[in-house]
Design a protein around this motif. Structure first.
Motif, PDB file in Angstrom:
ATOM      1  N   ARG A  46     -30.038 -67.567  -6.957  1.00 14.77           N
ATOM      2  CA  ARG A  46     -29.937 -67.553  -5.494  1.00 14.77           C
ATOM      3  C   ARG A  46     -29.835 -68.952  -4.885  1.00 14.77           C
ATOM      4  O   ARG A  46     -30.277 -69.195  -3.767  1.00 14.77           O
ATOM      5  CB  ARG A  46     -31.137 -66.810  -4.894  1.00 14.77           C
ATOM      6  N   ARG A 102     -27.816 -71.087  -3.138  1.00 14.85           N
ATOM      7  CA  ARG A 102     -26.589 -71.139  -2.351  1.00 14.85           C
ATOM      8  C   ARG A 102     -26.106 -72.576  -2.164  1.00 14.85           C
ATOM      9  O   ARG A 102     -24.903 -72.846  -2.194  1.00 14.85           O
ATOM     10  CB  ARG A 102     -26.806 -70.474  -0.995  1.00 14.85           C
ATOM     11  N   PRO A 122     -22.831 -63.509  -1.612  1.00 14.77           N
ATOM     12  CA  PRO A 122     -23.951 -63.285  -2.534  1.00 14.77           C
ATOM     13  C   PRO A 122     -23.602 -62.213  -3.559  1.00 14.77           C
ATOM     14  O   PRO A 122     -22.856 -61.282  -3.276  1.00 14.77           O
ATOM     15  CB  PRO A 122     -25.072 -62.816  -1.611  1.00 14.77           C
ATOM     16  N   TYR A 136     -24.946 -66.797  -6.076  1.00 19.14           N
ATOM     17  CA  TYR A 136     -23.964 -67.014  -5.012  1.00 19.14           C
ATOM     18  C   TYR A 136     -22.667 -67.497  -5.636  1.00 19.14           C
ATOM     19  O   TYR A 136     -22.689 -68.302  -6.577  1.00 19.14           O
ATOM     20  CB  TYR A 136     -24.453 -68.049  -3.996  1.00 19.14           C
TER      21      TYR A 136
END
Length: 216
Positions: A35, A37, A74, A86
Motif C-alpha cells: 500500500r 502509494r 489501488p 498501488y
C-alpha cells in the motif's frame, strides 16, 4: 443548350501511396507493494522522465509527442477492499516521419525498465498531396467515361454541366500486427520496419452536355 442531351457519369480513383507519418505509444508503469502509494508515484515519475529524456535525445526524429492519461489505481484483494498495492501508468504517443530511425528509437524506449512500446500505426497527413491527386484523377476518369459514352452515340462532349464530390476516403491507419515491445521481451537490437501502403480513394459525379447523338 437547356434541351441538349446530357450524359451523367461517376468518376473514381484508387491509389496506394507510401505513408507519411508513423505513430507509436510508449507506456511506463510502476507498482509498489504494501500500500505504498508514494513509492508508486515516485517510480512512475522517474520512468516517465527516463522516457522523456530519450525522446528529447532523439531530436528531429520525433516530430510530435503527446502525453495521454496518467492512471494510478489501488489493487485490492478479491475477498475484500483491502488495498494490497498501488499501480500506475502514463502513456505518450509519439509521431515521426523518419522511418529509418523508427525501429531503433522504439527499441531504445522498450529497453527501459517497466516500459512497453506499441505500434507503429502508419498514416498520411490530413493535407497530404495524395488526396488532391486522387480527386484530380477521379475527375479525369469521369471525363474519360463521358467521352466514351458520347463516342458510342456518335456524339462528343461539349461542356460540363455539373460536378459533385461524392467523397474522399482513406483506409484506416495501418498498424503493424503484433508490434508490442517491452524490456522483458529482449528484442533484437536491429529492427527493420516495412511501412504499410495507405489506400486513398476518391469519387465524383458529373453531368456533361453532349452534341446530338447519331442513332442510326
Amino acid at each position: 443548350m437547356a434541351d441538349a442531351p446530357v450524359v451523367a457519369v461517376r468518376g473514381e480513383a484508387y491509389r496506394e501511396v507510401a505513408p507519411e507519418l508513423a505513430r507509436f505509444t510508449v507506456t511506463a508503469t510502476a507498482t509498489a507493494r504494501d500500500r505504498d502509494r508514494e513509492t508508486t508515484l515516485t517510480r512512475l515519475a522517474e520512468r516517465a522522465a527516463a522516457v522523456r529524456a530519450l525522446l528529447d535525445a532523439a531530436g528531429p526524429v520525433v516530430e510530435r509527442r503527446e502525453t495521454g492519461q496518467v492512471h494510478v489505481w489501488p489493487v485490492t484483494k478479491r475477498s475484500g477492499e483491502r488495498v494490497v498495492a498501488y499501480q500506475g501508468s502514463v502513456s505518450t504517443t509519439v509521431t515521426t516521419t523518419d522511418f529509418t530511425a523508427l525501429g531503433e528509437l522504439m527499441l531504445r524506449l522498450a529497453d527501459q525498465e517497466q516500459v512497453e512500446v506499441a505500434g507503429p500505426v502508419w498514416s498520411l497527413r490530413p493535407d497530404s498531396p495524395a488526396y488532391r491527386e486522387a480527386r484530380q484523377a477521379a475527375i479525369a476518369d469521369a471525363l474519360v467515361r463521358a467521352r466514351e459514352y458520347a463516342e458510342a452515340l456518335g456524339a462528343r462532349v461539349i461542356a460540363l454541366r455539373e460536378l459533385s464530390d461524392t467523397g474522399m476516403s482513406a483506409g484506416p491507419p495501418m498498424m503493424m500486427v503484433g508490434a508490442a515491445y517491452s524490456r522483458s521481451a529482449e528484442p533484437e537490437r536491429e529492427l527493420e520496419l516495412d511501412p504499410a501502403p495507405q489506400p486513398v480513394q476518391a469519387a465524383v459525379e458529373a453531368r456533361f452536355t453532349i452534341s446530338e447523338p447519331v442513332l442510326g
